[in-house]
Design a protein around this motif. Structure first.
Motif, mmCIF file in Angstrom:
data_model
loop_
_atom_site.group_PDB
_atom_site.id
_atom_site.type_symbol
_atom_site.label_atom_id
_atom_site.label_comp_id
_atom_site.label_asym_id
_atom_site.label_seq_id
_atom_site.Cartn_x
_atom_site.Cartn_y
_atom_site.Cartn_z
ATOM 1 N N THR A 118 33.422 54.453 29.199
ATOM 2 C CA THR A 118 34.150 55.513 28.499
ATOM 3 C C THR A 118 35.527 55.000 28.099
ATOM 4 O O THR A 118 35.956 53.923 28.522
ATOM 5 C CB THR A 118 34.322 56.763 29.389
ATOM 6 O OG1 THR A 118 35.049 56.398 30.559
ATOM 7 C CG2 THR A 118 32.985 57.363 29.776
ATOM 8 N N ASN A 119 36.228 55.778 27.299
ATOM 9 C CA ASN A 119 37.599 55.478 26.867
ATOM 10 C C ASN A 119 37.753 54.100 26.238
ATOM 11 O O ASN A 119 38.780 53.453 26.379
ATOM 12 C CB ASN A 119 38.581 55.625 28.042
ATOM 13 C CG ASN A 119 38.626 57.032 28.581
ATOM 14 O OD1 ASN A 119 38.506 57.993 27.831
ATOM 15 N ND2 ASN A 119 38.776 57.164 29.879
ATOM 16 N N GLY A 120 36.711 53.641 25.557
ATOM 17 C CA GLY A 120 36.780 52.368 24.841
ATOM 18 C C GLY A 120 36.603 51.129 25.696
ATOM 19 O O GLY A 120 36.805 50.014 25.217
ATOM 20 N N ALA A 121 36.245 51.284 26.956
ATOM 21 C CA ALA A 121 36.024 50.113 27.811
ATOM 22 C C ALA A 121 34.849 49.314 27.252
ATOM 23 O O ALA A 121 33.790 49.876 26.982
ATOM 24 C CB ALA A 121 35.745 50.533 29.246
ATOM 25 N N PRO A 122 35.028 48.001 27.077
ATOM 26 C CA PRO A 122 33.972 47.208 26.435
ATOM 27 C C PRO A 122 32.800 46.847 27.340
ATOM 28 O O PRO A 122 31.713 46.554 26.845
ATOM 29 C CB PRO A 122 34.706 45.939 25.991
ATOM 30 C CG PRO A 122 35.843 45.810 26.954
ATOM 31 C CD PRO A 122 36.242 47.219 27.309
ATOM 32 N N GLN A 136 28.004 41.963 37.108
ATOM 33 C CA GLN A 136 28.950 42.281 36.037
ATOM 34 C C GLN A 136 30.375 41.887 36.423
ATOM 35 O O GLN A 136 31.107 41.301 35.615
ATOM 36 C CB GLN A 136 28.901 43.775 35.708
ATOM 37 C CG GLN A 136 27.611 44.220 35.066
ATOM 38 C CD GLN A 136 27.461 45.738 35.067
ATOM 39 O OE1 GLN A 136 28.017 46.434 35.912
ATOM 40 N NE2 GLN A 136 26.698 46.241 34.102
ATOM 41 N N VAL A 137 30.766 42.202 37.640
ATOM 42 C CA VAL A 137 32.123 41.887 38.103
ATOM 43 C C VAL A 137 32.273 40.372 38.256
ATOM 44 O O VAL A 137 33.284 39.796 37.832
ATOM 45 C CB VAL A 137 32.446 42.626 39.417
ATOM 46 C CG1 VAL A 137 33.802 42.221 39.963
ATOM 47 C CG2 VAL A 137 32.395 44.138 39.195
ATOM 48 N N LYS A 138 31.280 39.719 38.814
ATOM 49 C CA LYS A 138 31.327 38.271 39.012
ATOM 50 C C LYS A 138 31.459 37.546 37.672
ATOM 51 O O LYS A 138 32.255 36.611 37.534
ATOM 52 C CB LYS A 138 30.072 37.799 39.752
ATOM 53 C CG LYS A 138 30.018 36.316 39.994
ATOM 54 C CD LYS A 138 28.739 35.932 40.718
ATOM 55 C CE LYS A 138 28.651 34.422 40.879
ATOM 56 N NZ LYS A 138 27.410 34.022 41.538
ATOM 57 N N PHE A 168 31.566 47.640 34.957
ATOM 58 C CA PHE A 168 31.821 46.877 36.177
ATOM 59 C C PHE A 168 31.252 47.610 37.387
ATOM 60 O O PHE A 168 31.914 47.812 38.391
ATOM 61 C CB PHE A 168 33.322 46.644 36.376
ATOM 62 C CG PHE A 168 33.961 45.739 35.371
ATOM 63 C CD1 PHE A 168 33.325 44.593 34.925
ATOM 64 C CD2 PHE A 168 35.214 46.023 34.868
ATOM 65 C CE1 PHE A 168 33.929 43.740 34.006
ATOM 66 C CE2 PHE A 168 35.826 45.190 33.946
ATOM 67 C CZ PHE A 168 35.181 44.043 33.521
ATOM 68 N N THR A 169 29.994 47.988 37.294
ATOM 69 C CA THR A 169 29.365 48.745 38.377
ATOM 70 C C THR A 169 28.453 47.901 39.258
ATOM 71 O O THR A 169 27.983 48.395 40.280
ATOM 72 C CB THR A 169 28.560 49.934 37.819
ATOM 73 O OG1 THR A 169 27.574 49.432 36.915
ATOM 74 C CG2 THR A 169 29.467 50.927 37.111
ATOM 75 N N CYS A 219 36.318 54.253 33.777
ATOM 76 C CA CYS A 219 36.149 53.835 32.378
ATOM 77 C C CYS A 219 35.060 52.766 32.247
ATOM 78 O O CYS A 219 34.254 52.795 31.329
ATOM 79 C CB CYS A 219 37.456 53.281 31.813
ATOM 80 S SG CYS A 219 38.789 54.492 31.707
ATOM 81 N N HIS A 220 35.050 51.813 33.196
ATOM 82 C CA HIS A 220 34.107 50.697 33.165
ATOM 83 C C HIS A 220 32.859 51.048 33.969
ATOM 84 O O HIS A 220 32.378 50.252 34.778
ATOM 85 C CB HIS A 220 34.758 49.431 33.729
ATOM 86 C CG HIS A 220 35.849 48.884 32.875
ATOM 87 N ND1 HIS A 220 35.630 48.027 31.825
ATOM 88 C CD2 HIS A 220 37.196 49.101 32.919
ATOM 89 C CE1 HIS A 220 36.787 47.723 31.266
ATOM 90 N NE2 HIS A 220 37.761 48.366 31.905
ATOM 91 N N GLY A 221 32.355 52.247 33.758
ATOM 92 C CA GLY A 221 31.160 52.707 34.460
ATOM 93 C C GLY A 221 29.926 52.526 33.601
ATOM 94 O O GLY A 221 29.911 51.780 32.632
#
Length: 117
Positions: free
Chosen positions: A61-65, A73-75, A68-69, A55-57
Protein backbone atom coordinates in the motif's frame (compact mmCIF):
# COMPACT_ATOMS: atom_id res chain seq x y z
CA UNK A 1 27.50 -3.41 84.90
CA UNK A 2 25.19 -0.70 83.55
CA UNK A 3 28.04 0.84 81.56
CA UNK A 4 28.81 -2.56 80.01
CA UNK A 5 25.13 -3.04 79.01
CA UNK A 6 25.07 0.44 77.52
CA UNK A 7 28.08 -0.44 75.33
CA UNK A 8 26.41 -3.66 74.14
CA UNK A 9 23.11 -1.92 73.37
CA UNK A 10 24.94 0.88 71.53
CA UNK A 11 27.01 -1.57 69.47
CA UNK A 12 23.95 -3.61 68.50
CA UNK A 13 22.02 -0.44 67.62
CA UNK A 14 24.82 0.78 65.37
CA UNK A 15 24.99 -2.58 63.60
CA UNK A 16 21.24 -2.59 62.99
CA UNK A 17 21.25 0.98 61.68
CA UNK A 18 24.15 0.24 59.34
CA UNK A 19 22.32 -2.77 57.93
CA UNK A 20 19.15 -0.88 57.10
CA UNK A 21 17.82 -0.90 53.55
CA UNK A 22 18.36 2.82 52.98
CA UNK A 23 21.16 3.36 50.53
CA UNK A 24 22.22 6.12 48.18
CA UNK A 25 23.40 3.55 45.66
CA UNK A 26 21.22 3.20 42.58
CA UNK A 27 21.00 -0.15 40.85
CA UNK A 28 21.15 0.36 37.09
CA UNK A 29 18.26 -1.09 35.09
CA UNK A 30 18.81 -4.53 33.68
CA UNK A 31 19.26 -4.26 29.93
CA UNK A 32 16.87 -6.13 27.68
CA UNK A 33 18.66 -9.27 26.61
CA UNK A 34 19.52 -9.54 22.96
CA UNK A 35 19.40 -13.00 21.43
CA UNK A 36 22.92 -14.39 20.97
CA UNK A 37 22.08 -15.26 17.38
CA UNK A 38 19.91 -12.87 15.43
CA UNK A 39 17.61 -14.73 13.06
CA UNK A 40 14.77 -13.62 10.86
CA UNK A 41 12.21 -15.59 12.89
CA UNK A 42 13.36 -14.56 16.39
CA UNK A 43 14.05 -10.88 15.73
CA UNK A 44 13.88 -9.38 12.24
CA UNK A 45 10.36 -10.56 11.41
CA UNK A 46 8.97 -8.64 14.42
CA UNK A 47 10.91 -5.50 13.50
CA UNK A 48 9.60 -5.65 9.94
CA UNK A 49 6.03 -6.30 11.14
CA UNK A 50 6.16 -3.37 13.55
CA UNK A 51 7.76 -0.86 11.21
CA UNK A 52 7.40 -1.86 7.56
CA UNK A 53 4.56 -4.18 6.64
CA UNK A 54 1.80 -1.62 7.03
CA UNK A 55 2.97 -0.44 3.59
CA UNK A 56 5.27 -3.30 2.51
CA UNK A 57 2.63 -5.94 3.18
CA UNK A 58 0.66 -8.24 0.94
CA UNK A 59 -0.68 -6.43 -0.97
CA UNK A 60 1.55 -3.39 -0.75
CA UNK A 61 0.00 0.00 0.00
CA UNK A 62 0.94 3.70 -0.15
CA UNK A 63 3.13 3.17 -3.21
CA UNK A 64 5.48 0.64 -1.63
CA UNK A 65 7.17 -1.18 -4.52
CA UNK A 66 7.75 -4.54 -2.78
CA UNK A 67 6.40 -6.69 0.00
CA UNK A 68 8.53 -7.53 3.06
CA UNK A 69 6.37 -10.20 4.66
CA UNK A 70 8.59 -13.24 4.10
CA UNK A 71 12.15 -14.23 4.91
CA UNK A 72 13.15 -14.46 1.24
CA UNK A 73 11.71 -11.03 0.40
CA UNK A 74 13.58 -9.33 3.26
CA UNK A 75 16.78 -11.29 2.59
CA UNK A 76 16.74 -10.35 -1.10
CA UNK A 77 16.45 -6.63 -0.38
CA UNK A 78 18.40 -6.41 2.90
CA UNK A 79 20.98 -3.97 1.49
CA UNK A 80 18.25 -1.61 0.25
CA UNK A 81 16.40 -1.97 3.56
CA UNK A 82 19.52 -1.11 5.58
CA UNK A 83 20.24 1.90 3.37
CA UNK A 84 16.71 3.26 3.76
CA UNK A 85 16.32 2.62 7.50
CA UNK A 86 19.55 4.57 8.05
CA UNK A 87 18.84 7.40 5.62
CA UNK A 88 18.29 10.81 7.21
CA UNK A 89 17.10 12.35 3.93
CA UNK A 90 14.80 9.57 2.71
CA UNK A 91 14.08 7.40 5.76
CA UNK A 92 11.98 4.31 6.12
CA UNK A 93 9.57 4.28 7.70
CA UNK A 94 8.59 7.65 6.21
CA UNK A 95 7.58 8.95 9.65
CA UNK A 96 11.26 8.92 10.64
CA UNK A 97 14.09 6.62 11.55
CA UNK A 98 13.20 3.59 13.62
CA UNK A 99 15.11 3.12 16.84
CA UNK A 100 18.87 2.61 16.66
CA UNK A 101 18.64 -0.75 18.43
CA UNK A 102 16.31 -2.14 15.73
CA UNK A 103 18.57 -0.81 12.97
CA UNK A 104 21.58 -2.39 14.69
CA UNK A 105 19.77 -5.74 14.97
CA UNK A 106 19.00 -5.79 11.25
CA UNK A 107 22.64 -4.95 10.47
CA UNK A 108 23.84 -7.68 12.85
CA UNK A 109 21.47 -10.15 11.20
CA UNK A 110 23.05 -9.36 7.84
CA UNK A 111 26.60 -9.46 9.25
CA UNK A 112 25.90 -12.84 10.89
CA UNK A 113 24.77 -14.43 7.64
CA UNK A 114 21.03 -13.72 7.26
CA UNK A 115 19.86 -16.74 9.23
CA UNK A 116 16.20 -17.71 9.04
CA UNK A 117 15.84 -19.80 12.23
Amino acid sequence: MNFKNLIYVSAISLLLLNCSGDSDEVTPPTPTPTPATITYNNTVKNIMSGNCTSCHGTPTTNGAPVSFTTFSQVKTDVDKIITRINSTTNPMPPSGLMGQSNRDLIQKWKDDGLLEN
